[in-house]
Design an enzyme around this catalytic site. Sequence first.
Site, PDB file in Angstrom:
ATOM      1  N   ASP A 173       0.819  -1.200   0.000  1.00 58.00           N
ATOM      2  CA  ASP A 173       0.000   0.000   0.000  1.00 58.00           C
ATOM      3  C   ASP A 173       0.864   1.265   0.000  1.00 58.00           C
ATOM      4  O   ASP A 173       2.096   1.180   0.001  1.00 58.00           O
ATOM      5  CB  ASP A 173      -0.928  -0.030   1.225  1.00 58.00           C
ATOM      6  CG  ASP A 173      -2.300   0.536   0.946  1.00 58.00           C
ATOM      7  OD1 ASP A 173      -2.413   1.406   0.057  1.00 58.00           O
ATOM      8  OD2 ASP A 173      -3.259   0.127   1.612  1.00 58.00           O
ATOM      9  N   ASP A 244     -11.009   2.323  -2.937  1.00 57.41           N
ATOM     10  CA  ASP A 244     -11.305   1.017  -2.351  1.00 57.41           C
ATOM     11  C   ASP A 244     -12.756   0.640  -2.607  1.00 57.41           C
ATOM     12  O   ASP A 244     -13.642   1.492  -2.637  1.00 57.41           O
ATOM     13  CB  ASP A 244     -11.122   1.073  -0.831  1.00 57.41           C
ATOM     14  CG  ASP A 244      -9.671   0.992  -0.399  1.00 57.41           C
ATOM     15  OD1 ASP A 244      -8.783   1.016  -1.263  1.00 57.41           O
ATOM     16  OD2 ASP A 244      -9.440   0.916   0.815  1.00 57.41           O
TER      17      ASP A 244
END
Length: 436
Positions: A173, A244
């Site tokens: 990430d 997301d």
Amino acid sequence: MSHPSVSRIGRTLTTLTAVATCSAGLLSTTATADPARGAQPPSTYPNLAPTPPMGWNNWSYYQCDGLNEKVVLDNARALVRSGLAHKGYRTVTVDDCWMTKERSADGELVIDRTKFPHGMAYIGEQLHKMGLKFGIYEDVGKLTCGKNPGSYGHFAQDAKLYAAWKVDYLKADGCNVPVPQGQSKEQVFHDLYTQQSQALRATGRRIVFSISAPAYFQFSGDEVWHRVITWSGQLGNLWRGGADIALQQSSAAEKWKSISGNFRYNANLADLQRPGRWNDPDFLLVGDSGLPRAEMQSQMSLWAMMAAPLISSTDLGKLSPEALKILGNREVIAVDQDPLGVQGRIVQQDGDAAVLAKPLHNGDRAIALFNGGSTARTLSVTAGAADLPKAKSYRLHDLVTGRSTRTTRTIVARDVPPHATVLYRVKAERQGVSSH
């Protein structure tokens, strides 16, 4: 797990196509100037994902609080027991919050033994015994999105640890990345992901590398966003492009908005993908998640058309027969996993409706007719608009219902319910010279 803003929806095809075409030309290069230092980056990362990865990740359903050893292994067993593993869902990834808040005195990541009493090497061993692959999460910043230690300054050390645990897949990430004065955000991200890429290669273990960098540039303008996607395709095997997907506790309406939004941005990135290097619009929410059948089927069909990774994030032990049938549809999976590795393109749009076409390795085409609106519609596309080869007739095989029909010119899906998608595999028959 990344946390950019909600994705842009309804952008014009004209603008996207122009910018994407410009950016797509960069994908053929394997060495470009490092934005951080003007140096040449490492050679292209090994092609460890010739087809889009498939599997399971805990994040969307369980997040940090619900993550533990039992959850991971129970879902892994469910993959095998349900037959999904046999159909390709084999990579089980442990997302954020598997570690404690501090590294050890010698800088090592420390496993949260409350959650994972037997450790990560044990998780990998158990998954491998089941015939599955082991994925893990980290972050290139100083902290992960869950405020756990990131790999910043520890790339080689952490990569050696993953290799020792026999990790097969890393999701890296981009939360909490410091940007020093005088450097651009892109420069820093490029440098950090380059370090991570090099560290993984140096271990000698074949670790599929999932990059989240593009998700942090989705609103930096298309030129920058597409450039970040380009170098992500040099440093890793797949990349998160934007927002997301919705979490399990979100409402059904929020989940559908998320699925639709991620589809709409990702569908327009086809020029930036190439076989073995995959755009990733995030997890499949197909399961006991409050979504009706039409919406679950649409996500599965649209993700397959986009050659997207098929990574479930739900409680696999509680899958309804309906959800299991959708996830396990071999013919839809075959569209996603087609060896040609081409992402389907939008060939026609009309308000909330879209038609996508995707060439397949045996000469067939996959055609998806998606009704994103709130009322039933009849959708159609001509053979010419869908870029089908000239033929006197076409056999349309509905990959969901199993029914087959024939047409001479126009592909039609009648009375498509709201938020539903009809997915055909189309074969040209009796080759001829009829016009479109």
